[in-house]
Design an enzyme around this catalytic site. Structure first.
Site, PDB file in Angstrom:
ATOM      1  N   GLY A  63       0.826  -1.196   0.000  1.00  0.00           N
ATOM      2  CA  GLY A  63       0.000   0.000   0.000  1.00  0.00           C
ATOM      3  C   GLY A  63       0.858   1.243   0.000  1.00  0.00           C
ATOM      4  CB  CYS A  64       0.159   4.705  -1.103  1.00  0.00           C
ATOM      5  SG  CYS A  64      -1.510   4.922  -0.459  1.00  0.00           S
TER       6      CYS A  64
END
Lengths: 342, 342, 342, 342
Positions: B148-149
């Site tokens: 994920g970011c």
């Protein structure tokens, strides 16, 4: 390998030139000058370039620059004209991204830029660097006057109509809108985010320096003078120019959209979109491209929308395109990345 | 030439994958799927790709995808897990940009994502695609769980300290801020510009899906559980994540900055900036890069700032980096452009 | 009718004072000073005031100001201290919106503001103008030191916890984010929209002038020194401050949310929102209000979110609130408009 | 005390009506309706109103509304026309902020709004609520059609020229730009911040619903049909409309600026700025005001800039102004706050 220098490397045009040149396979940047930041590592001013460039800013001198094959001037108006004659004499070719060589008439230059021109004898030789209309002359040029950002958007959006003689040149309206980077990297109150953020306004209704440049272009292709009403506006965003152009059709037998599609069919950096399109500035963000839409409204009105990235097709990208032409490189070299959207 | 497919090509992750893949010299995009937009030209949805891609969206089918060497899933959470087993069985490798294979514990997955996991037997095999810590395993992986970011920004900013055992794992604070593209391309009131423009807020103080992913990462490197307080915030901008990370030093004899400099010295996509730096999100806009600054405040507090472009190093760029590793390509292929700044 | 003057009326604090004072039923603005803009109509500088104010900027002189009941200083730090003693001697009361009278220790002032204090003898008398904690002393004050914007947001968000003795004062984290108007109306490159728009960053990790002011506040209520880690950030928006505050609870028997609800129950300008809330800065845009949310995360961590409009509750609005108290007016007079949202 | 109801209180027009009505000294809000949010406290949807309003949304019923002196419709187009006849019959007066009663020709309404008009017999009676031109008729009206935001800005900016007969009605260009709140509070992809932030575009070149409304206005004052080219644009900001209007002067003996100054001299909510001005949208943010600048360019071209806040003078504020007129209140009651700038 082409060796290039940049005079005036601390503004947005300068840093954008660096971004593009560092991605060009056939170019080496030999020198970046700045009087004010002399000695500072370029990457300390522009952290986005960290790890990709080891140069520091140097003083702009003839000796330092004359070894370059090409020098870009990304300086304030009135600077290049003082150094260009010596550089040309030394055999170095020049692309000026400022306004010094854009107007053919030195009196007009003096009126709009507030000082006499330092080398009016070069104005005739200087080639206006809009490849879509001047490609062959650019190839042979020693000195290219890179067009302004507004003139690029407006000229590309009007010339096919003027060339075909299908609009009334007695009144054309250019309502143009620019992101704030178009004003440059200058410490001015009027450019603070707290002044221009979350707000919109026109400016320069009393006359803008880019208007005579545009009218010079249009007159050339209309083969007569054109009455253009030009009003620039400031958009609360960083990059991008959108021009909405209004003209009245004088001939019903020619389809405006078809004129554009045909005129730009072979152009690598002009995209004529389908009828009904509304190009967004983000669709050209970061790339050397002008997207154009051509629509009509009742009453014989043609509406052209033209969008560019003011720092790329409106400045540094167009300069690379000109460089590629001048040195016999592939015209698209270093200019094939895709827009950043969103 | 590597043939790749993208499942779920209508979101920001999908369009960013296309932007990057179209610039990669060794990849051909064979298929882009979308149930909702089936039959539509991809360029009609994403005009920024006009002239560079002639594909239309197709229905996602095993037959259509199994011919690809690699399939990227840029789908909502819970979609990839239903197709991945069949694709792997057909010999196609997979990079999932959603969350389906990030958590090792299927019970935790079910708790955070609201449905039972469809193929828990693959969770062990799936390799967490953070090349800076998993490079060799990624090379050999059939199935990569792209991070994920937020986890990318936070993990890169904390692991060197945890590996060295110099901070107190009993309380670490991650105050993270994201541009709105991180929420995806979804028609939700809360993402309207009129709702989030010119305003700032935290969200998810009650618990965010990325927290267990981060804590799983940190525990691995701390070799014990870590108590992380994680609060995400929404920034009125489109792209970029900035994480400010706070921890207390437990050993005075190790310099935090030096730990980062040494740990990431050979990493092509992590830039440890000089002491005193404050990385801006725009300094990584559009590129696969994490810039990190490490500073200290009195009382033995270390403050790490970590910035990435959420759509690049936080999603599509990292996926390309993983693809390069999986297929023996140069790790930086297709990922060497420069940030767009300003 | 109260007669007031404003010294330094060309900045954002000055123009915001004018906006609020012109809407106050019991106040007349007698003078607005500016050395640089002397003679210019105030409305020519601030067109938003057109039609509502006929004053022009005047030179700041003792004679011109001593006739006022109250003078606001909206000047750069270090200016007020040179005029205040004479004004007080002439019987004019003063609210200083700069930092000159906020720190009680003149040595600390000199360290942070880079010059010796001109009237250290007034530091004890000056009342710190945070009405929620100092209401009675403000009523009687001749000289009020109006708090900084960050200190207002952070102090209101931490003091109820410190007063109740329920958090560990050995480490508190204040991660604060401000719109760009907080930096003032100054022609600086770093404040250009092209520099800060569409980007996010921390700044001042090495120490910010507001940190000692906050710690002075917190120590007073904790009755001991507090170790605060304070990191400010710049948000690409014009107005608003959001502070996310992190502390560890030392007593499980006291509900943090209840402490806030009780402490601020009678406060007209503090709104304690329900558990689970995430206040947005736009929810206080243009008004003299601090909205607070209090949530908890596992591990005994309390997270307080505090939002204000930096120019109103963080500056000019709070100054009006103080003025109302000093002159026996209704504390809410001139301060009852509703937030502009969206 | 005037008792008012709002039908459709969940959009931006509805919340703006509430903001303004809560500050009006002579009005009590009796009911706010929403089918979708029935039962929810209004303040839970609009936290900016917390502490100032205790109503919850109710179902819109004739019984619930007929007790009001006045009902505002802040509903989607086509909703008001279904309830208005019954309300009028019950003696309740109505201001419709949607388009239902703006066009006099029911066929035109059906063409632009895609459904037959439900009560065409009321179109003649309905008074177009632009007080600057219709003040007396508004005073006596049972039913007021509140003008659209674009029509307000454009009509105020053109009528003085048309009334005086000094411009050529055969071609007038209106290039108008709006912040995103003008599109309403609707969950649409095209309004996401990730879609419209940091970008600019035109839309509706093929025809916009506000064009026939504007042309109806202009024809009335020109006493003939007017050929208007109208192109709206979307600005990456929340509030504000700017219109740049272009026309050709047909008489050299009348000064355009003087015509405006004279025409609006007594108007409380129109500000004609000095020649050479460039009004910013922020200079009217949050207030019921239209600022106008009138300049000329060579070739007999007059350029009018007109700015309003689309939610105030373009919607809710104008509705209050109309309400004040209809009920014999001071026309400026509740409308005297100052713009929020910056």
């Amino acid at each position: 390998m082409l060796h290039v220098g940049i005079v005036g490397g601390t503004g947005y045009t300068g840093s954008e030139l660096l971004r593009l040149l560092l991605g060009h396979p056939g170019v080496a940047v030999s020198a970046v000058t700045s009087r004010a930041e002399r000695g500072m590592a370029v990457c300390d001013l522009f952290p986005s370039l960290r790890g990709r460039l080891s140069l520091s800013f140097v003083e702009p001198t003839l000796e330092g620059l004359a070894g370059c094959d090409l020098v870009f001037f990304a300086t304030p108006n009135g600077t290049a004209m003082k150094m260009v004659p010596d550089l040309l004499a030394a055999g170095t070719r020049v692309i000026d991204l400022a306004a010094d060589f854009r107007l053919k008439d030195p009196a007009s230059w003096e009126r709009w830029y507030g000082q006499p021109h330092a080398c009016p004898e070069l104005l005739d030789e200087a080639v206006y660097g809009l490849p879509e209309f001047n490609r062959d002359r650019i190839r042979a040029a020693r000195l290219v006057a890179n067009p302004g950002c507004y003139p690029t958007a407006v000229t590309l959006g009007l010339v096919p109509l003027l060339e075909a003689g299908v609009i009334d040149p007695d009144w054309i309206v250019a309502d143009v809108k620019s992101g704030v980077s178009g004003a440059g990297r200058k410490a001015e109150l009027g450019l603070l985010m707290a002044e221009v953020g979350e707000s919109f306004k026109a400016y320069g209704t009393g006359g803008h320096r880019h208007a005579p440049e545009i009218m010079q272009n249009l007159a050339l292709f209309a083969d007569r003078s054109v009455n253009l009403t030009f009003v620039p506006h400031l958009v609360p965003m960083v990059r991008g120019i959108q021009a909405t152009l209004y003209a009245r059709l004088t001939r019903a037998d020619r389809q405006p959209h078809a004129l554009f599609a045909s005129r730009y069919a072979q152009e690598p950096f002009v995209d004529v979109m389908p009828r009904g399109s509304h190009p967004e500035t983000r669709s050209v963000r970061g790339v050397n491209l002008c997207r154009i839409a051509v629509n009509e409204q009742p009453g014989g009105v043609v509406i052209v929308q033209s969008v560019i990235d003011n720092l790329v097709k409106g400045a540094a990208g167009q300069a690379l395109q000109n460089m590629n032409l001048m040195f016999g490189l592939d015209e698209t070299a270093g200019l094939i990345s895709l827009p950043l959207s969103p």
